[in-house]
Write an enzyme that holds these catalytic residues in place. Structure first.
Site, PDB file in Angstrom:
ATOM      1  N   GLY A 144      11.322   5.457   5.298  1.00  0.00           N
ATOM      2  CA  GLY A 144      10.805   5.631   6.863  1.00  0.00           C
ATOM      3  C   GLY A 144       9.864   4.597   7.437  1.00  0.00           C
ATOM      4  O   GLY A 144       8.916   4.756   7.769  1.00  0.00           O
ATOM      5  N   HIS A 200      -3.122   3.596  15.144  1.00  0.00           N
ATOM      6  CA  HIS A 200      -2.969   2.989  14.091  1.00  0.00           C
ATOM      7  C   HIS A 200      -3.530   1.632  13.648  1.00  0.00           C
ATOM      8  O   HIS A 200      -4.793   1.289  14.550  1.00  0.00           O
ATOM      9  CB  HIS A 200      -1.706   2.479  13.981  1.00  0.00           C
ATOM     10  CG  HIS A 200      -0.259   3.589  13.639  1.00  0.00           C
ATOM     11  ND1 HIS A 200      -0.289   4.401  14.746  1.00  0.00           N
ATOM     12  CD2 HIS A 200      -0.653   4.395  12.375  1.00  0.00           C
ATOM     13  CE1 HIS A 200       0.213   5.293  14.252  1.00  0.00           C
ATOM     14  NE2 HIS A 200       0.617   5.183  13.072  1.00  0.00           N
ATOM     15  N   THR A 213       9.365   2.065  11.172  1.00  0.00           N
ATOM     16  CA  THR A 213       9.747   2.504  12.384  1.00  0.00           C
ATOM     17  C   THR A 213      10.226   1.315  12.892  1.00  0.00           C
ATOM     18  O   THR A 213      10.270   0.136  12.810  1.00  0.00           O
ATOM     19  CB  THR A 213       8.919   3.200  12.901  1.00  0.00           C
ATOM     20  OG1 THR A 213       7.511   2.255  12.524  1.00  0.00           O
ATOM     21  CG2 THR A 213       8.208   4.698  11.517  1.00  0.00           C
ATOM     22  N   GLY A 242       6.677   5.193  15.656  1.00  0.00           N
ATOM     23  CA  GLY A 242       7.966   6.275  15.841  1.00  0.00           C
ATOM     24  C   GLY A 242       7.546   7.085  15.642  1.00  0.00           C
ATOM     25  O   GLY A 242       8.457   7.779  16.717  1.00  0.00           O
ATOM     26  N   GLU A 283      10.811  -5.477  -4.863  1.00  0.00           N
ATOM     27  CA  GLU A 283       9.960  -6.569  -3.514  1.00  0.00           C
ATOM     28  C   GLU A 283      10.835  -7.620  -3.443  1.00  0.00           C
ATOM     29  O   GLU A 283      11.410  -8.478  -3.818  1.00  0.00           O
ATOM     30  CB  GLU A 283       8.563  -7.016  -4.289  1.00  0.00           C
ATOM     31  CG  GLU A 283       6.830  -6.859  -3.812  1.00  0.00           C
ATOM     32  CD  GLU A 283       7.075  -6.419  -2.328  1.00  0.00           C
ATOM     33  OE1 GLU A 283       7.973  -7.141  -2.093  1.00  0.00           O
ATOM     34  OE2 GLU A 283       5.968  -5.294  -2.394  1.00  0.00           O
ATOM     35  N   ARG A 298       0.619  -1.295  -0.276  1.00  0.00           N
ATOM     36  CA  ARG A 298       0.072  -0.056   0.802  1.00  0.00           C
ATOM     37  C   ARG A 298       1.380   0.976   0.253  1.00  0.00           C
ATOM     38  O   ARG A 298       0.402   2.103  -0.813  1.00  0.00           O
ATOM     39  CB  ARG A 298      -0.827  -0.027   1.305  1.00  0.00           C
ATOM     40  CG  ARG A 298      -1.991  -0.782   0.943  1.00  0.00           C
ATOM     41  CD  ARG A 298      -2.351  -1.029   2.639  1.00  0.00           C
ATOM     42  NE  ARG A 298      -2.094  -1.705   3.437  1.00  0.00           N
ATOM     43  CZ  ARG A 298      -2.588  -2.113   4.455  1.00  0.00           C
ATOM     44  NH1 ARG A 298      -4.257  -1.119   5.124  1.00  0.00           N
ATOM     45  NH2 ARG A 298      -1.742  -2.023   5.803  1.00  0.00           N
ATOM     46  N   LYS A 315      -0.606  -2.296  12.219  1.00  0.00           N
ATOM     47  CA  LYS A 315       1.034  -2.254  13.018  1.00  0.00           C
ATOM     48  C   LYS A 315       1.349  -3.166  13.028  1.00  0.00           C
ATOM     49  O   LYS A 315       1.193  -3.221  14.793  1.00  0.00           O
ATOM     50  CB  LYS A 315       0.314  -0.735  12.644  1.00  0.00           C
ATOM     51  CG  LYS A 315       1.811  -0.237  13.165  1.00  0.00           C
ATOM     52  CD  LYS A 315       1.720   1.429  13.973  1.00  0.00           C
ATOM     53  CE  LYS A 315       3.093   2.544  13.851  1.00  0.00           C
ATOM     54  NZ  LYS A 315       3.746   1.932  12.853  1.00  0.00           N
TER      55      LYS A 315
END
Length: 267
Positions: A98, A155, A100, A165, A34, A12, A159
């Site tokens: 990005g 969230h 966490t 984070g 991937e 996503r 997750k």
């Protein structure tokens, strides 16, 4: 033209980043990666992302993906990110991270490899969240030590790390501004006869459910008054746009570890 590669290209977040690259000026998707065995390997990354064909097929060979890239954008998991960073450092490819959930040792590993290449590492790529980091520091400077601090984050149920984070970074910003050590004052669990709340602690509360993209609230609670600083993410697009902005910002930068406060000129 800055050439960007993306990991997790069929996910996503990867799809939103690929779409953001397509929509941005001066950027071009140069590669998409991937994990080996993923069903989308060999497919056009643009079609998988839903933004139309881009002529870049998803590959499970990261070194081959990076052969024509200037920057890698990585939103995976700490263990995977560190392996990808090692490859980037060896090939001289810049990196935007990005992911966490890094442990202190893993963060040290990132810092060590960032001596070889420029790296942007941020728990949240959103411009709005990074504005909140600055607002939190200013709020503490105004309010002083007279308010209890609690942080609540929400969230989606997929997750894997908790607290987020972003919530941790918010706690670190507040603790630092108050002259406290976040690792010593953060409280993650309350149950039973815990006794009175200490003034020094910063409460960290986690909610998981459904498809919540992300919501963070920092409460400054005083006697007879309460201040709340909240950020709500409505979609993943803001994270994607922020990461693309960071990739663009890295052009011409020297090796080192940077964050979104650097990218946005908030330091």
């Amino acid at each position: 033209m800055i050439k960007i590669a993306v990991t997790g290209a069929a996910g996503r977040m990867g799809g939103r980043i690929i779409t953001a690259i397509k929509e941005a000026e001066g950027l071009e998707l140069a590669g998409a990666a991937e994990r080996p065995g993923h069903a989308m390997v060999g497919q056009d990354a643009g079609l998988v992302a839903g933004c139309g064909p881009l002529g870049v097929n998803i590959s499970d060979d990261l070194e081959q993906v990076l052969s024509g890239a200037d920057v890698l954008i990585d939103f995976t998991f700490p263990e995977v990110t560190l392996k990808n960073l090692e490859i980037c450092a060896r090939l001289g490819c810049k990196m935007v991270i990005g992911s966490t959930g890094f442990t202190p040792d893993q963060r040290e590993g990132v810092a060590r490899l960032a001596r070889k290449i420029p790296v942007v590492l941020a728990p949240n790529m959103s411009v709005g969240v990074n504005a909140c980091f600055k607002l939190l520091k200013e709020a503490v400077q105004i309010l002083g030590d007279g308010f209890d601090v609690e942080i609540v984050e929400l969230h989606h149920n997929k997750k894997k790390d908790a607290p987020s984070g972003t919530a941790v970074r918010m706690g670190e910003v507040v603790a630092d501004a108050l002259g406290r050590d976040y690792n010593e004052c953060a409280v993650f669990h309350r149950e039973g006869m815990t006794g009175e709340r200490t003034h020094e602690e910063i409460g960290m509360q986690t909610v998981r459910g459904g498809d919540i993209v992300g919501e963070h609230t920092v409460y400054f609670i005083g006697m007879g008054e309460r201040i709340e600083i909240t950020h709500r993410a409505m979609s993943r697009d803001m994270f994607a746009r922020g990461s693309v902005r960071a990739a663009h910002w890295l052009d011409g930068k020297t090796p080192g570890l940077y964050d979104m406060q650097d990218v946005l000129g908030l330091k």
